[in-house]
Design an enzyme around this catalytic site. Structure first.
Site, PDB file in Angstrom:
ATOM      1  N   SER A   8       0.835  -1.202   0.000  1.00  0.00           N
ATOM      2  CA  SER A   8       0.000   0.000   0.000  1.00  0.00           C
ATOM      3  C   SER A   8       0.865   1.246   0.000  1.00  0.00           C
ATOM      4  CB  SER A   8      -0.912   0.017   1.227  1.00  0.00           C
ATOM      5  OG  SER A   8      -1.489   1.309   1.331  1.00  0.00           O
ATOM      6  N   HIS A  33      -1.014  -1.218  -4.369  1.00  0.00           N
ATOM      7  CA  HIS A  33      -2.305  -0.936  -3.724  1.00  0.00           C
ATOM      8  C   HIS A  33      -2.402   0.574  -3.489  1.00  0.00           C
ATOM      9  CE1 HIS A  33      -5.882  -2.079  -1.390  1.00  0.00           C
ATOM     10  NE2 HIS A  33      -5.526  -1.128  -0.542  1.00  0.00           N
ATOM     11  N   ASP A  35      -4.861   3.629  -2.075  1.00  0.00           N
ATOM     12  CA  ASP A  35      -5.997   3.909  -1.198  1.00  0.00           C
ATOM     13  C   ASP A  35      -6.547   5.304  -1.433  1.00  0.00           C
ATOM     14  OD1 ASP A  35      -6.193   1.523   0.566  1.00  0.00           O
ATOM     15  OD2 ASP A  35      -4.104   2.035   0.982  1.00  0.00           O
ATOM     16  N   MET A  37      -9.261   7.999  -0.320  1.00  0.00           N
ATOM     17  CA  MET A  37     -10.134   8.340   0.817  1.00  0.00           C
ATOM     18  C   MET A  37     -10.693   9.746   0.631  1.00  0.00           C
ATOM     19  SD  MET A  37      -7.659   7.049   3.840  1.00  0.00           S
ATOM     20  CE  MET A  37      -6.942   5.403   3.836  1.00  0.00           C
ATOM     21  N   HIS A  66      -8.263   0.947  -4.340  1.00  0.00           N
ATOM     22  CA  HIS A  66      -9.244   0.707  -3.272  1.00  0.00           C
ATOM     23  C   HIS A  66      -9.958   2.023  -2.979  1.00  0.00           C
ATOM     24  CE1 HIS A  66      -9.700  -0.444   1.301  1.00  0.00           C
ATOM     25  NE2 HIS A  66     -10.856  -0.345   0.690  1.00  0.00           N
ATOM     26  N   MET A  68     -12.306   4.241  -1.018  1.00  0.00           N
ATOM     27  CA  MET A  68     -13.029   4.437   0.250  1.00  0.00           C
ATOM     28  C   MET A  68     -13.750   5.776   0.147  1.00  0.00           C
ATOM     29  SD  MET A  68     -10.027   2.985   2.674  1.00  0.00           S
ATOM     30  CE  MET A  68      -8.864   3.114   1.337  1.00  0.00           C
ATOM     31  N   MET A 137     -11.643  -6.074   4.886  1.00  0.00           N
ATOM     32  CA  MET A 137     -10.925  -5.103   5.714  1.00  0.00           C
ATOM     33  C   MET A 137     -10.646  -5.726   7.083  1.00  0.00           C
ATOM     34  SD  MET A 137     -10.239  -2.431   3.975  1.00  0.00           S
ATOM     35  CE  MET A 137      -9.414  -1.647   5.365  1.00  0.00           C
ATOM     36  N   GLY A 142      -9.414   3.850   6.704  1.00  0.00           N
ATOM     37  CA  GLY A 142      -9.150   5.272   6.920  1.00  0.00           C
ATOM     38  C   GLY A 142      -7.698   5.599   7.218  1.00  0.00           C
ATOM     39  N   PHE A 143      -6.997   4.654   7.806  1.00  0.00           N
ATOM     40  CA  PHE A 143      -5.619   4.942   8.214  1.00  0.00           C
ATOM     41  C   PHE A 143      -4.732   3.707   8.080  1.00  0.00           C
ATOM     42  CE2 PHE A 143      -8.602   7.487  10.644  1.00  0.00           C
ATOM     43  CZ  PHE A 143      -8.121   8.784  10.424  1.00  0.00           C
ATOM     44  N   GLY A 144      -3.465   3.962   7.791  1.00  0.00           N
ATOM     45  CA  GLY A 144      -2.478   2.887   7.836  1.00  0.00           C
ATOM     46  C   GLY A 144      -2.017   2.699   9.275  1.00  0.00           C
ATOM     47  N   GLY A 145      -1.306   1.625   9.517  1.00  0.00           N
ATOM     48  CA  GLY A 145      -0.664   1.422  10.817  1.00  0.00           C
ATOM     49  C   GLY A 145      -1.575   1.028  11.958  1.00  0.00           C
ATOM     50  N   ASP A 175      -6.743  -6.607   3.898  1.00  0.00           N
ATOM     51  CA  ASP A 175      -6.131  -5.273   3.971  1.00  0.00           C
ATOM     52  C   ASP A 175      -6.258  -4.689   5.374  1.00  0.00           C
ATOM     53  OD1 ASP A 175      -5.230  -2.707   3.438  1.00  0.00           O
ATOM     54  OD2 ASP A 175      -6.923  -2.152   2.147  1.00  0.00           O
ATOM     55  N   GLY A 176      -5.115  -4.402   5.995  1.00  0.00           N
ATOM     56  CA  GLY A 176      -5.085  -3.711   7.287  1.00  0.00           C
ATOM     57  C   GLY A 176      -4.371  -4.507   8.363  1.00  0.00           C
ATOM     58  N   GLY A 177      -3.268  -3.956   8.847  1.00  0.00           N
ATOM     59  CA  GLY A 177      -2.555  -4.592   9.954  1.00  0.00           C
ATOM     60  C   GLY A 177      -1.905  -5.918   9.605  1.00  0.00           C
ATOM     61  N   GLY A 197       1.034  -2.067   4.242  1.00  0.00           N
ATOM     62  CA  GLY A 197       1.554  -0.711   4.097  1.00  0.00           C
ATOM     63  C   GLY A 197       2.677  -0.453   5.075  1.00  0.00           C
ATOM     64  N   SER A 198       2.302  -0.174   6.320  1.00  0.00           N
ATOM     65  CA  SER A 198       3.313   0.213   7.310  1.00  0.00           C
ATOM     66  C   SER A 198       4.322  -0.900   7.577  1.00  0.00           C
ATOM     67  CB  SER A 198       2.641   0.646   8.612  1.00  0.00           C
ATOM     68  OG  SER A 198       1.735  -0.335   9.048  1.00  0.00           O
TER      69      SER A 198
HETATM   70  C1  DX5 Z   1      -6.632   1.406   5.313  1.00  0.00           C
HETATM   71  C2  DX5 Z   1      -6.152   1.113   3.916  1.00  0.00           C
HETATM   72  C3  DX5 Z   1      -4.989   0.198   3.865  1.00  0.00           C
HETATM   73  C4  DX5 Z   1      -3.766   0.705   4.579  1.00  0.00           C
HETATM   74  C5  DX5 Z   1      -3.094  -0.508   5.137  1.00  0.00           C
HETATM   75  O1  DX5 Z   1      -7.836   2.078   5.263  1.00  0.00           O
HETATM   76  O2  DX5 Z   1      -7.182   0.524   3.149  1.00  0.00           O
HETATM   77  O3  DX5 Z   1      -4.682  -0.204   2.539  1.00  0.00           O
HETATM   78  O4  DX5 Z   1      -2.863   1.402   3.771  1.00  0.00           O
HETATM   79  O5  DX5 Z   1      -2.053  -0.082   5.927  1.00  0.00           O
HETATM   80  P1  DX5 Z   1      -1.404  -1.020   7.026  1.00  0.00           P
HETATM   81  O6  DX5 Z   1      -0.831  -2.204   6.286  1.00  0.00           O
HETATM   82  O7  DX5 Z   1      -0.361  -0.137   7.616  1.00  0.00           O
HETATM   83  O8  DX5 Z   1      -2.486  -1.420   7.995  1.00  0.00           O
HETATM   84 ZN    ZN Z   2      -6.594  -0.371   1.163  1.00  0.00          ZN
END
Ligand code: DX5
Ligand code: ZN
Length: 217
Positions: A8, A33, A35, A37, A66, A68, A137, A142-145, A175-177, A197-198
């Site tokens: 991501s 990927h 994102d 938003m 993706h 959102m 999800m 909404g946020f990475g990390g 996707d996520g964490g 992502g992170s």
């Molecule tokens: C969150 C995004 C993800 C995000 C994942 O809303 O859809 O794609 O970038 O980031 P990590 O891998 O850090 O959770």
């Molecule tokens: Zn995503």
């Protein structure tokens, strides 16, 4: 099929975006990927089509976009023109999901549908054979990390069964964490694509982190 990795770009360094794109080009990653938003569906604003166009110029792998955003139908053409190869919309914002999915496919893109952590898998029963990908999800979008929500694993298993029962060709993306503590379980449960992502961009050696995610099972 061997599982795919879709890093991501939300966690990339936007001041050095071309460098990070080249890193992904030269890594074992499969997709990019992206994102999108809107500050309405999710409480954050990321970036839009100009950034996708810029990524497309340099990317040598498919763009996994993706959305959102509320009312995604308004922008399907724009994202296709910007270079999206896979376009995923959220179940929660589509009143006429079947129409939206057909519209995405008619523009030559793969159509994905994403489910928030609270949205049950069985709601896809009557659309699963029409879609190319389901994005589960594993955090609130909404946020990475953020921290991985373990129930996502149950949802992957349930979705795998639904896909099997209906003879659907849909792929499962999570996707996520996502990191080394859950990747193996996610693949074993039936995930085809992992977004990270992170975990990738925050590591000391992103190409090596991608390589490790690829060879996890
Ligand atoms: C969150 C995004 C993800 C995000 C994942 O809303 O859809 O794609 O970038 O980031 P990590 O891998 O850090 O959770
Ligand atoms: Zn995503």
């Amino acid at each position: 099929m061997a599982h795919l990795i879709s890093p991501s770009l939300l966690s990339a360094d936007f001041g050095n975006l071309q460098r990070d794109i080249e890193m992904i080009n030269n890594s074992e990653a499969d997709w990019f990927h992206l994102d999108i938003m809107d500050g309405m569906f999710v409480p954050n604003i990321s970036y839009g089509t100009p950034v996708i166009k810029a990524v497309k110029k340099h990317a040598k792998k498919p763009l996994d976009v993706h959305l959102m955003i509320v009312d995604p139908d308004r922008y399907i053409d724009d994202f296709q023109k910007a270079g999206a190869d896979i376009l995923t919309v959220h179940y929660e914002v589509c009143k006429h999901l079947h129409r939206t999915v057909q519209n995405i496919k008619s523009k030559g893109m793969k159509a994905g549908v994403s489910l928030n952590p609270h949205t049950p898998v069985h709601l896809l029963q009557d659309i699963i054979t029409d879609i190319d990908l389901v994005l589960i999800m594993s955090v609130n979008p909404g946020f990475g990390g953020q921290k991985f929500i373990p129930n996502a694993l149950n949802k992957v298993k349930e979705l795998k069964q639904l896909i099997k029962d209906t003879k659907s060709d849909a792929l499962i993306e999570v996707d996520g964490g996502v990191d080394h503590t859950n990747a193996k379980q996610l693949i074993e449960a039936g995930s085809d694509i992992l977004v990270a992502g992170s975990y990738i961009f925050g590591s000391d050696d992103p190409p090596k982190t991608i390589k490790n995610l690829k060879k996890i099972v």
